[in-house]
Enzyme design. Sequence first.
Site, mmCIF file in Angstrom:
data_model
loop_
_atom_site.group_PDB
_atom_site.id
_atom_site.type_symbol
_atom_site.label_atom_id
_atom_site.label_comp_id
_atom_site.label_asym_id
_atom_site.label_seq_id
_atom_site.Cartn_x
_atom_site.Cartn_y
_atom_site.Cartn_z
ATOM 1 N N GLU A 810 0.838 -1.204 0.000
ATOM 2 C CA GLU A 810 0.000 0.000 0.000
ATOM 3 C C GLU A 810 0.872 1.253 0.000
ATOM 4 O OE1 GLU A 810 -3.524 -0.621 2.153
ATOM 5 O OE2 GLU A 810 -3.804 1.492 2.638
ATOM 6 N N ARG A 888 -8.123 2.659 14.081
ATOM 7 C CA ARG A 888 -8.994 1.508 13.891
ATOM 8 C C ARG A 888 -8.982 0.598 15.125
ATOM 9 N NH1 ARG A 888 -11.968 -1.056 9.919
ATOM 10 N NH2 ARG A 888 -11.856 0.715 8.521
ATOM 11 N N GLU A 1204 -11.084 -8.430 5.061
ATOM 12 C CA GLU A 1204 -10.459 -8.143 6.346
ATOM 13 C C GLU A 1204 -11.216 -8.712 7.538
ATOM 14 O OE1 GLU A 1204 -10.041 -3.771 5.647
ATOM 15 O OE2 GLU A 1204 -7.942 -4.225 5.968
#
Length: 1260
Positions: A810, A888, A1204
Site C-alpha cells: 500500500e 482503527r 479483512e
Amino acid sequence: MTADELVFFVNGKKVVEKNADPETTLLAYLRRKRILTLEWVGLSGTKLGCGEGGCGACTVMLSKYDRLQNKIIHFSANACLAPICSLHHVAVTTVEGIGSTKSRLHPVQERIAKSHGSQCGFCTPGMVMSMYTLLRNQSEPTVEEIENSFQGNLCRCTGYRPILQGFRTFARDGGCCGGNADNSNCCMNQKKDDTVTQSPCLFNPEEFMPLDPTQEPIFPPELLRLKDAPQKQLRFEGERVTWIQASTLKELLDLKAQHPEAKLVVGNTEIGIEMKFKKMLFPVIVSPAWIPELNLVEHGPEGISFGAACTLDSVEKTLKDAVAKLPAHQTEVFRGVLEQMRWFAGKQVKSVASIGGNIITASPISDLNPVFMASGAKLTIVSRGTRRTVPMDHTFFPGYRKTLLGPEEILLSIEIPYSREGEFFSAFKQASRRDDDIAKVTCGMRVLFQPGTTQVKELALCFGGMADRTISAFKTTRKQLSNFWNEKLLHEVCAGLAEELYLPHDAPGGMVDFRRTLTLSFFFKFYLTVLHKLGKDHPEDKCGKLDPTFASATFLFQKDPPANVQLFQEVPKGQSEEDTVGRPLPHLASAMQASGEAVYCDDIPRYENELSLRLVTSTLAHAKIKSIDISEAQKVPGFVCFISADDIPGSNTTGLGNDETIFAKDKVTCVGHIIGAVVTDTPEHAQRAAQGVKITYEELPAIISIEDAIKNNSFWGRELKIEKGDLKKGFSEADNVVSGEVYIGGQDHFYLETQCTIAVPKGEAGEMELFVSTQNTNKTQSFVANMLGVPANRIVVRVKRMGGGFGGKETRSTLVSTAVALAAYKTGCPVRCMLDRDEDMLITGGRHPFLGRYKVGFMKTGRIVALEVEHYSNAGNSVDLSRGVMERALLHMDNCYKIPNIRGIGRLCKTNLSSNTAFRGFGGPQGMLIAEHWMSEVAVTCGLPAEEVRRKNMYKEGDLTYFDQKLEGFTVPRCWDECLASSQFHARKSEVDKFNKENCWKKRGLCIIPTKFGISFLTPFLNQAGALIHVYTDGSVLLTHGGTEMGQGLHTKMVQEACQTILKRLEPFKRKNPSGSWEDWVTAAYQDAVSLSATGFYKTPNVGYSFETNSGKPFHYFTYGVACSEVEIDCLTGDHKVEGAFVQGLGLFTLEELHYSPEGNLLTRGPSTYKIPAFGNIPTEFRVSLLRDSPNKKAIYASKAVGEPPLFLAASIFFAIKDAIRAARAQHADNNTKALFQLDSPATPEKIRNACVDKFTTLV
Ligand SMILES: Cc1cc2nc3c(=O)[nH]c(=O)nc-3n(C[C@H](O)[C@H](O)[C@H](O)COP(=O)(O)OP(=O)(O)OC[C@H]3O[C@@H](n4cnc5c(N)ncnc54)[C@H](O)[C@@H]3O)c2cc1C
Ligand code: FES
Ligand code: FES
C-alpha cells in the site's frame, strides 16, 4: 581445460548450453534465458517466491533415466536451488509444458482454476507442478498422498481449502461419498432449507476434463537412447566456480585428493543456501550424483546400507517397504527414521537432498543425525587408498559443523541397523510448524533390555538443537545401565538431562526454557511409549504401569484429512444465466494463472539494455553514516553505478508523513534503512556489488521495543483518545475490577511475490513508465515525480496484477519504486529490481505489534460496566499509516460488546525498526484481541462460562456504539445462534470436558468468538473510486480503474459492472436489431456517434469522523461474523491441532513470530525461519457458512467487504488454546481454576508449553 557442453531438455526441447555457469540456478535460467532458435524467450511461469526452497513457487518436474533402477523417474524439485550443471541429460517440465489457454489446459490446471484455488495466482504454477508430478507417478493417488505432496508449497491467499478441494477430485478416495458415509461434511448430508438454497459446491466435478495419463509428454527419446552409453567426466567453468561431474568412484577420490577443499554437491539444498544467503563461495564443486556406489541400497545381515548420494525420498521409500515386510521388532529404528522424515522438508527438497549431505553438513539441528547416532548407525568413509567404517557416536561431530572426515575423505555409505528383540526406539521433533520446519529440539532415543526383562542393557538419548552439534546425553544414560524401567529411572533421567543438557540464558537460538523442557518431555514420552509397548508382557512390579490417562501422550501426531465445507447462498431460481451477480465465478484470470501465462511484474520480458538494481541497506538500527566506500563494488563485472541521496534531482524527502528519505543521508534509523543502490548488468552481479559496498558508522543508542519507547517517551504525534460515559463512576459501581496486559506480536505480509519495479525512461521531458507491484499507483506516481522534480503527468504507473499485497504494497512498495526510478533516470536505461525475500522482510515492515494495558470493571453477573485500555503500537522509524492503524484499533476496542463507560488511549511508539504499515484488518484485530483477552478474564473471575458472558454483553440491533454509530442490520446475535447450533457447541463442550478428564497430557479447548468490523476508510477522501471504460469498435472493452488486482478478483467484478453500464447505452441498438451480436450493436452505436467511453465515479456517502470531538460517522457499514474453534494441545510439547480457523489469522495468532536481536536486527527473514501456515496447518474440520438472506443495502450489488473482517475470527483458536492451557494448569499446578495468566499472541508451541506449568517445567 575447455568446458563441456551441458545438454538437457525443457518441455521437450533440447537445450545445449556452451557456457554453463555453476552459479546459475535452473530458475534464473528458465526465467531469463532467451533461446530464439527454440522460440523460447523466458519461461516465466515458474516463479521466484523465496529462493531458498521454502515456498514451492518454483516447483518443476525433473525426469531422468535411473540406471540402478533401470527406469525413468519423475520427481518435483525447487528450480531456485537446482544448479543448471546438475541437469545434464535431465528433462525439465515447467508449467508451460503441460498445457496452456492457447491450446488446452491440463486437467490439473483446469481443476485448480475452476475450484477457486487460484487467487493472486503467484503460488499456482508451483501447486500445479507438485500435483502434476504426483499424478505422473501415481495416477490415482490417495488424499493423504495429495496432501503430502504439498508439504513444500505455500499459499498466502486461499487458506488451502479450495486447492485441496479441487485436487481431491483426482483422489481415488476423495470423491463424493454420496451421503453414505457417516460424514456430516458431505455435501449430501447438509440440511436442506426450503426457502433458500445453500450450496456447498463451487464447481461441478462432472464438468472437469478427465485425466488421461497416456496423453502426457514423453521422456525425450534422445535421452532414453543414452541410457546405456558410458558416462564421462564433465567440467563446467563459470565466472567464479568450476563444477566437475565425476563418473566413477575412483575419479571422485582422485578429484578429492587434488582438491581437498572441494565441496561435494548432490541436492544443493545446503550449499545452495550457503552461497545465496551466507554469501559463501566454493570455487570447486564436485558432483558425485552419477556414481553407482554412492547410490546403492544393500540389505545386509545387520541393517540396510544406503549410498551417501541416495535421496531422502528414496531412503524413505526403502524404509517404508522394509517396515511393511519385516517383523515389527526389527524395524523400531526404521520407524523412528520415518517419523523424522514425515516432518522433514517438502517433497521437492526430499526428492533431491541426499542422506550423506545431511550427515556431513553436521547441522546442530539436523533431524536425522540424532536418530542415526542413537540407533548405532555405521558410516563407511573412503579416500584414495583408504576405507574405514566407524560408528556414528558422540565423537563423530567434534565441533560446530565439523565431522571426523579428513579433507580428502568422503562418506561412501551409512548402515541403518535393524533393531533387536527387547529393543525400543523413538524419534521426536518439535518445531513451530509441523510441515517443513526446522526443529527447535529433535532427538532419537533407544533402549535395549536384558533378554526377557525390563532391565536396561543399553540406553542412548541423542539430541539436536541443544548444543552446537548433535550430542548424546551419555553421562545420564551411563548411570542407568542395569536399572529397571520404572518411575525411579524416569526421575533420575529427567534430573540428569536437566543438568547435562544445560543451556545458558543467552544460548544461540533462544527459547532456552522451552528447549530444556522439551528434552524432558521427550524422554517422558519415550518412557511412556516403551511402557506402553512392554504392556502386558511384564506385569511384575519392576516395570511401572501405564496410567490410562497418560496413554494419549504416547500417540504420534496424526492429522485426519481435512474435511472442509463452505456454504453459500445460491442465486434465486430463475435468475438469467447472463446475470453473473451473486454467482461464484472463478477468478477471470485463473486459467492463465494456472498455466503460467499470467504476467506479473518480474515476468515482463527483459529490455535489450536493461539494468538490475540492488539496494544497499543499513546493518545498524541507529547510527551516523561516517563513510561509504564503493571501490570493491566497482570491481564486480557489469558494474554501472552506485546511486545515493546526492544523485536525486528533486527532493530526497518522502513518505506519507514526509518523515522519510529515499536514501538515508547522514543517519540511519533502522536495520534495513536504504542508504543507496548499485546498478549492474545482472541481478547476480548486483548482489555481489551490493556486498562490496562498505559503510562505516558511528553507532547511536537504539529504541527497539514498545517498552523501550514508553521508557524513553519516544512517540509519534500526540496521544489519541476516545471516551464515552463516566469511567470513575463505572469503576466505583463495579463488583470487581481486573487489570492486566497482553502483547500481540507483529506479522510479515509474506505476499508470495516480493516487491518489484521496472522503470523505463522515455527519454523525453522527464517521462517515465513504471511497472510496479503496488496497491497504490497514486503514491507511486507522486513520490517518483517529487523525487525527480517533474510534474506527476510525466510519470505513468502500470499495475497489471500483484502476487498478493495484504497492505504490504500500500505504501512500502514506494521504497523500491522510487529508488528504481532514480536509477533509470540516472542511467537512461530501463532498470529492474525484485527484492529477495530476506531483503523484503527486512526492509518493508509489517503488521504493528501492540501492547494493551487494560482495566475492566464488571458485575458478578459478568456484565461489563467500565473499561479503560491503553494501546501502544510499535510504529517503527516513520509514521506511515500508523495513525490510521491505531484509530482503527481504538474504534474496535469493544469488539461486539456494549460498554457504558469506556476510554481508549492510543500511542504510536517511535522505534528503530523498519516502519510498520497496513496489514489486513489495519489495527482492528489487535484492538479486538485485547477486548477478547479481558473478556475471557472476566468470565474466569466470575466463574461463568465465557460464551455466556460474551452473549450477555453483546450489542443489540439499534444500539449506539461508543462513537455514536447506530448498529443497523446487526446480525451478530443471529450468527451467534447459528454458530452455536451448527457447531453443536454445548455437546462439544461436554465432550471436551470428558476428554480433559480422561487425558492428563493432552487437553482440548473450545471457544466461540464474534466480530464486528467497520468498513470504509476513516480519512474521508480515501472513500472514492474512479473508472474509465472504452469500448472499441470491434466490441472489445478496455477498463482502467484506480483499484489494483491482487487476488480478490477485482477485474472480475469490474467487468461485471462495466458490462451493465455499456449494455444500457446499447439498449436502443439491441432493440432495433434484436438478433444482432454485441459487435453489431457496438458498431451501430459507433456509427450513430454514441460515446463508447464512460467514466464512473463512486464516493461513499456520509462518512467522516473526528477523534477530537468523538463525532461523525467513521464507518459506512459493518461486516459481522462468529467463529467457533476447538483445539487440542499436547501439554508436553506445545503442539496444537485446530478445528476451525481462518488461515491468515491462524498464522497471526498461533504461528508467525518475528524475532529481533536486542540490537534491532530482524532474525526471521525467510520461510526457513518465519512460518506462515502451510497445508498441514489448516483445520481438520473447517466449516464456513455465509449468512443467508442478509443483503447489504449499502454497497454495490449488496456486496460485502469480507477480506479483512474474518481474519479476527481466528482469535477463537487463540482463546480455545488458552482454554486448553487452563485445563492443563488446573491439573498440574495449584489447581486454581480462577487464577489468571497472561498468554501473549502468537500462541506458539513455545508459549503453550511454557504456560502448561508442570513437574518438568519446574525442573529446568
Ligand atoms: C527448504 C529446506 C528444508 C530443509 N528441511 C530440513 C529438515 O527438516 N531437517 C533437516 O535435517 N535438514 C533440512 N534441510 C537441510 C538439507 O536439506 C539436508 O541437510 C540435506 O540432506 C542436504 O543434502 P544435499 O544433498 O542437498 O546437500 P548438498 O547441499 O548437496 O551438500 C551438503 C554438504 O554435504 C557434503 N557432502 C555431501 N555428500 C557428501 C559425501 N558423500 N561425502 C562427504 N561430503 C558430502 C557437501 O560437501 C556439502 O558440504 C532443509 C533444507 C532446505 C533447503
Ligand atoms: S522460490 Fe524456490 S522454493 Fe521458494
Ligand atoms: S493464490 Fe496462493 S499465494 Fe496468492
